[in-house]
Structures are given as C-alpha cells and as structure tokens.
Write a protein that holds these residues in place. Sequence first.
Motif, short mmCIF file in Angstrom:
data_model
loop_
_atom_site.label_atom_id
_atom_site.label_comp_id
_atom_site.label_asym_id
_atom_site.label_seq_id
_atom_site.Cartn_x
_atom_site.Cartn_y
_atom_site.Cartn_z
N ALA A 214 44.16 38.47 37.75
CA ALA A 214 43.43 37.28 38.19
C ALA A 214 42.22 37.66 39.05
O ALA A 214 41.16 37.02 38.96
CB ALA A 214 44.37 36.36 38.96
N ALA A 215 42.38 38.69 39.86
CA ALA A 215 41.26 39.12 40.70
C ALA A 215 40.13 39.70 39.86
O ALA A 215 38.95 39.35 40.05
CB ALA A 215 41.74 40.16 41.72
N ILE A 216 40.46 40.58 38.92
CA ILE A 216 39.43 41.17 38.05
C ILE A 216 38.74 40.08 37.23
O ILE A 216 37.53 40.13 36.99
CB ILE A 216 40.04 42.24 37.14
N ALA A 217 39.51 39.06 36.82
CA ALA A 217 38.97 37.99 35.98
C ALA A 217 37.92 37.14 36.69
O ALA A 217 37.21 36.38 36.04
CB ALA A 217 40.11 37.11 35.47
N THR A 218 37.79 37.25 38.01
CA THR A 218 36.76 36.50 38.72
C THR A 218 35.38 37.12 38.54
O THR A 218 34.37 36.51 38.92
CB THR A 218 37.07 36.42 40.22
N ALA A 219 35.31 38.32 37.97
CA ALA A 219 34.02 38.96 37.74
C ALA A 219 33.23 38.20 36.68
O ALA A 219 33.80 37.44 35.88
CB ALA A 219 34.23 40.41 37.30
N ASP A 220 31.92 38.42 36.65
CA ASP A 220 31.09 37.81 35.61
C ASP A 220 31.45 38.38 34.24
O ASP A 220 31.45 37.67 33.24
CB ASP A 220 29.62 38.03 35.93
N ILE A 221 31.74 39.70 34.22
CA ILE A 221 32.22 40.33 33.00
C ILE A 221 33.46 41.14 33.37
O ILE A 221 33.36 42.25 33.89
CB ILE A 221 31.15 41.25 32.36
N PRO A 222 34.65 40.59 33.16
CA PRO A 222 35.89 41.32 33.46
C PRO A 222 36.35 42.12 32.24
O PRO A 222 36.42 41.58 31.13
CB PRO A 222 36.88 40.22 33.81
N ILE A 223 36.69 43.39 32.46
CA ILE A 223 37.15 44.25 31.38
C ILE A 223 38.48 44.88 31.79
O ILE A 223 38.54 45.63 32.77
CB ILE A 223 36.12 45.35 31.06
N PHE A 224 39.53 44.56 31.05
CA PHE A 224 40.84 45.17 31.30
C PHE A 224 40.95 46.46 30.50
O PHE A 224 40.58 46.50 29.32
CB PHE A 224 41.97 44.23 30.89
N THR A 225 41.48 47.50 31.13
CA THR A 225 41.64 48.78 30.45
C THR A 225 42.90 49.49 30.94
O THR A 225 43.66 48.95 31.75
CB THR A 225 40.39 49.66 30.65
N ALA A 226 43.12 50.70 30.46
CA ALA A 226 44.30 51.47 30.84
C ALA A 226 44.08 52.19 32.17
O ALA A 226 42.98 52.66 32.46
CB ALA A 226 44.65 52.48 29.76
N ASP A 227 45.15 52.26 32.96
CA ASP A 227 45.11 52.98 34.24
C ASP A 227 46.49 53.63 34.42
O ASP A 227 47.41 53.02 34.95
CB ASP A 227 44.81 52.02 35.38
N ASN A 228 46.63 54.86 33.95
CA ASN A 228 47.92 55.56 34.02
C ASN A 228 49.06 54.69 33.45
O ASN A 228 50.00 54.34 34.18
CB ASN A 228 48.27 55.96 35.45
#
Length: 506
Positions: A388-402
């Motif tokens: 939800a926090a990342i989604a507040t960005a103008d362009i949110p990009i979900f990716t892999a992190d370990n």
Amino acid sequence: MRLAELIESVPPTSGDVWIETVVADSRAARPGALFVARKGTAVDGHAFISKAALAGCAAIVGKDSLPTQTARCLHRDRVPYLRVADPARALGELAARINGDPSRSLTVVGVTGTNGKTTVATLLYQLFSALGESCGLIATTGIRIGKQQHPNTHTTPGPVELQRVLAMMVDAGCRYCFMEVTSHGIDQQRTAGIDFDGGIFTSLDRDHLDYHRTMKAYAEVKQRFFTSLPASAFALANADDPQGRFMLAHTSARSAFYGRTDETLLPWSLERCDEHGMIVRIGNRRVRTRLLGEHNASNLAAATTAASLLGADLGSVFRVIPRLAGARGRMQRVATTPVLAIVDYAHTPESLARVLASARNFRPGGKLIVVGGCGGDRDTGKRAAIGAAIATADIPIFTADNPRSEDPSAISETMLSDLSPTSRKRVQIELDRRRAIQHAVRHAEASDLILLVGKGQEPFQEIAGTKHAWDDVTELLHALRQHPTLRRDSERTRRDASDAPARRHA
C-alpha cells in the motif's frame, strides 16, 4: 588456557585440561576445543556432543543430562562434560574469556531498534574516526576494524565470531567499537560477555514477527538489552518514539533521551530538508549535513547526543558533522541530475512511509517512481502495508526482493491485497529486479525521482535457496547510463557510487 580458568566449577581432576578455542558448531570441533552444546532455533547442539567428542574436543559444556551411551564414550575418552544452567549465555562468556575479554579494553556502544541502527552506528564510527580515534564498526553493512573492511554474515554475529572480532579490534589498536544489536542477537544472547559502555534505542516498528510473534514480545526483547546494562554505562533512547521510555524503565544505566522535546539533552529541529541535504539545529548549534530525509536528522541527533555522553567535545563534533556520509544503501544518492535516483534499505511499513514522505518533498514538480518488494520466508503480515505504501507513488513497481523459497508472484499478490481495484490497476509488476529497474528508468523524465527500496547495500539476491551476486546501486547506475537522455547524469555522478562493487549478474 586451563579449563579451571575458564569455568570455576570444574572438578579438580579436569582443571588442567588445556583449552585453545571455544566452539558452538560441531563442524569446528577439534583437539583443544571446548564445545558448547546449546539449543538453537533449528537444531539442538546436545545432539552433536558425540560428534564433537569424536573430533577430539578437550571438553564439552551443556545443560541436559547425557544419554548413557554418550556419557560412557566421554568417560572412556576422558572428555569432561560440564553442565550449566544457560549454555547460550555461557557460550558468549567463555568466548570472551578465551579471547582475553576484549570488550574491557574497548569503549563499546550498542545500537538497537527496528530502524536507524545502521545509520547511527555508522555515524558514530565516522564521527569518532574523524576526531582522530581508532574505531571498529559491526553493522549490517559489514565490519570495520580501523579502516579495514571485513564481510559480515549476520548484523550481530554469533558469540564466537563476535568475540573474535572484538579481539581483532583490540589487537589493531581500536579504542571504540560501535555495533548494531539486533533483537535476534539479544534473544539468542549473542552479546553475552560484552562489557557495554552505552546503549542507544532508535525506534520500534513492525518487523520480525515471524520470530517474535507479537509486538509486545518484540519490545520486551529490546528492553532486555537496556535492563542488562551496568550502572557505569549510559542508556540513550528516542523520546519521539512511543516505546522510548519503556525501553529504559528497568535499566540501571544513566538514562538520557534524544529527540525534539525540551526534556532531551540536545533537542533537535529541522530548518531545511531537500535533495542536497539538511540544516539541523541540535541543541543551540545549527549544522549542515549531507544526509537525506527527516528521519536521518533524528539519527544524527542520536549520534551527536551519544558522542556528548562519551565525553567528546561538542565543538569538534559539530565541525565534523558536515563531512559525515552516513551508511551505504541508506538514502544513498545514485544520481542527481536531471533525475534524482536514491537507493534505500527501507523494508518495514514505517520506514518506507518516512522515506516516501521525504522523497516527495525532494522533487515536488516531478513524478515519484518507486521500485520495491518484500522478502520471502519472513514476516508476511507487513506485506500488504508495504504494498500500500509503494502504491502511493506516481509509478509504483512491485518486484522481487530476496524471495528465498517462496514464489515471487505470490508475494506480490499479497502486497496487492489491501489495494482498491483502481489502485491495483496503477501498480506495475516486474518480478525480475533488473528489468524492474530498467523499466523505472525508461519511464523517468527530467525532475523525476526514482526510489529503489528494500535491499540497500545487500550484495545478493536470494532466490530458491541460492544467493546470486547483486548490487542495487550498480544496477541502477547501469540502467541510467543506458538511457539516451539520462546517460550524461550517470557520467557526472559516477563518483557518488564509487564504492559500489563491479556489476555482477543475478
């Protein structure tokens, strides 16, 4: 060293057994070693007593009574078995003694808290080094002994390794050691045997609940560190954190606070905060810093207050502050023009919220592009909040992190779970972290900000049990250099990331 010098309650017949090293891993057992059998989170060392004896260990320490067959084998080989109430604590104390109790020759300051540990410990290391002192650092970013850097597999190493590192610091002429003290390290008593001269609490946010289960248990473990401090030490807590006073409730150490309020030793306030750094008022002094983000003003106040408690001259401290760079991978500028690119370690909902709030103020006229994910096999309860926090960005990009043993797509789906259908449509998912970074750069224009979060300085990406070499800073710089309109930026800012390792593939 004679066994009787290590453990007072040794039977006279075993007192002269010669001990050269202390080990807790049966694979490290050898002649002259004292093997300490303790119960860990995954295995019980008592199950490896026979193996340690067969490897030639001179003596064994444990808590449980031995099976008849094992007891007979030890008796036959004349290997003394000494029972103690708490093998985990005994391990740290024995490792300290075999290394000459190195912490007694150092001024050791431990920093604990969910967020801010690495930055505060690193600032103190950089500060006292700049004041002419020889210092050591034990942190997530690695170990430093004077100017020499060594790798670190755990933020707070196991007790055997930790005491060895402290002894190396003493041998190198260090006077100070600044170290991160994690909740795992406290709970598993990795710091037993260390004579702390000070402790600092930064914050308590949601993290590690896969281990501690509840926030109450998590807080109590942190508090335990301060309760264990001697009266001769100082205990410094963040007055702006709701748990600050709780942390010091039972400590015998000299209590003090840092923060914005008048009750603190050196109240701080923020006069300016932008992409170039900050102007912070600490006590009655106004100081410029290269650090980014309001949360780093708090970290700087913690380090400054701790320095004063250690007897440093504040005039000298304030003269040095503008030169302090902070920790690698913590709000680290990778590029500044025309796109501002930042790498940060934020991986909890609270730390991410702080970083995002600062980032939006850096480039208010541009787009905020955020790339991040959540680690696998860790606290799953924070994933939706991070998403939800990342989604507040103008362009949110979900990716892999370990992702570790988990399916990255399942992790990203959990991150989407609290979003509305409209917000879900805005999120872009690219599970290949390299391609996600390249995607962010392709969408960037002049005056935009790219924020890459979650990994910071981590030198690997762990996928399906394999750690692949990785570096966020290097990958982001490479992507910027490949962008036709942003290439000049990466050339201009190459010095900002000169300490990044050569590009490696994952």
